[in-house]
Design an enzyme around this catalytic site. Sequence first.
Site, mmCIF file in Angstrom:
data_model
loop_
_atom_site.group_PDB
_atom_site.id
_atom_site.type_symbol
_atom_site.label_atom_id
_atom_site.label_comp_id
_atom_site.label_asym_id
_atom_site.label_seq_id
_atom_site.Cartn_x
_atom_site.Cartn_y
_atom_site.Cartn_z
ATOM 1 N N THR A 1 -0.687 -0.394 11.031
ATOM 2 C CA THR A 1 0.963 -0.277 10.726
ATOM 3 C C THR A 1 1.193 0.870 10.188
ATOM 4 O O THR A 1 2.316 1.455 10.825
ATOM 5 C CB THR A 1 1.007 -1.435 9.802
ATOM 6 O OG1 THR A 1 0.298 -2.737 10.077
ATOM 7 C CG2 THR A 1 2.375 -1.773 9.549
ATOM 8 N N LYS B 1 2.044 6.334 -12.792
ATOM 9 C CA LYS B 1 2.436 6.412 -14.145
ATOM 10 C C LYS B 1 3.488 5.177 -14.700
ATOM 11 O O LYS B 1 3.994 5.190 -15.678
ATOM 12 C CB LYS B 1 3.240 7.752 -14.277
ATOM 13 C CG LYS B 1 2.557 8.932 -13.843
ATOM 14 C CD LYS B 1 3.477 10.076 -13.785
ATOM 15 C CE LYS B 1 2.949 11.418 -13.174
ATOM 16 N NZ LYS B 1 3.798 12.581 -13.082
ATOM 17 N N HIS C 1 5.128 -10.511 7.401
ATOM 18 C CA HIS C 1 4.853 -9.148 8.271
ATOM 19 C C HIS C 1 5.429 -9.356 9.479
ATOM 20 O O HIS C 1 4.983 -9.244 10.486
ATOM 21 C CB HIS C 1 3.252 -9.148 8.418
ATOM 22 C CG HIS C 1 2.972 -7.763 8.659
ATOM 23 N ND1 HIS C 1 3.537 -6.651 8.913
ATOM 24 C CD2 HIS C 1 1.488 -7.460 8.628
ATOM 25 C CE1 HIS C 1 2.866 -5.552 9.263
ATOM 26 N NE2 HIS C 1 1.549 -6.105 9.015
#
Length: 338
Positions: free
Chosen positions: A86, A114, A164
């Site tokens: 993909t 983070k 998808h």
Amino acid sequence: MTKEQFVGDRYQSIETVVAELRNPERKIGGDFRGKDILSVEQFDYESIVQVLNRADEIEKLDRRERKLVLPDKHVTIAFYQPSTRTYSSFFRAAQELGADVYGMPGMDFSSVKKGESLEDTMWALNAYETDLLVLRHHSDNSALIAADQSVAPVISGGAGKLEHPTQALLDLRTITKESPLHDPRAMNVVFVGDFKYGRTVHSLSKLLSITGVGSLTFVSPDSLKLPRGIVTTLHERGVNLYETNNLSEVLGFADVLYVTRIQMEWFEEVEYTKVAGTYNINQETMKHVKDSAIVMHPLPRVNEIAPEVDQDKRAVYLEKQMGHGFYTRMALLSLVLE
Ligand code: NCD
């Protein structure tokens, strides 16, 4: 690797996500320009045909002509989950059409590490005037959250366990081009594998319910059956639908055998070992499959199709299905951006 099912503070249940994806304002309705592509729920029959036709047109162009399709556009690709096909097919598709491409093939070196939120990452990627974002993310509502936040249209390259959509469109192109029957309404499609977590089957089965399909059969261990919400949708759309755990019973019936892997990343290890290796397509199994059938797999495969099957003329999951992916993704990029 299992991560939160929902991010942000909206669309916090599957029902809300699906309801929003069906929102009439999100429908493609024959005009892709500037639209997000998040789900097959947005498509009607005409819009599907438009993608298939555009893919045919682009396939006929030579490389010099393709470069002139999106020359001034900038495409950003951000993938929070692993990908071979993909990611690279979207990257190559955008490049092939002449767009500039910036790719983040994994977010481990971004500020996501983070603790940055998906919304904030979308702000950042939009700040550099990208024209389109392709996103893959582990949360079921990620595509919606990203699309709401992003100024540039978003194409989903896979959202959680839910959908998808671009894989479903390329699978449909593969079916219509590679099966000698050409029309899905004449085909019995047999899916094999993990439908609890496998988003490609969720999207493709719903897409086939829009085009019409002879029948859909789902072969899985009992613990990995299709979510009941999707079964209800397929029934409501009049699909002939069968569920079983016995592959040998239905092998001879398939015009399309669509094999999927057990989605290991969503399981506890003990649970995975209980179902891993349940189904195995090998030369022996292929003896029971029709001569005119095609065998598909969204890939990656683990051990559900033996490499010896690759040489079988019915196996289309390597070059053919991937090639259709390239043209289908070029079609989508050009329809949204041109
Ligand atoms: C699929 C996915 O990511 O859902 N891969 C792909 O895009 N071809 C299927 C899978 O990972 O099993």
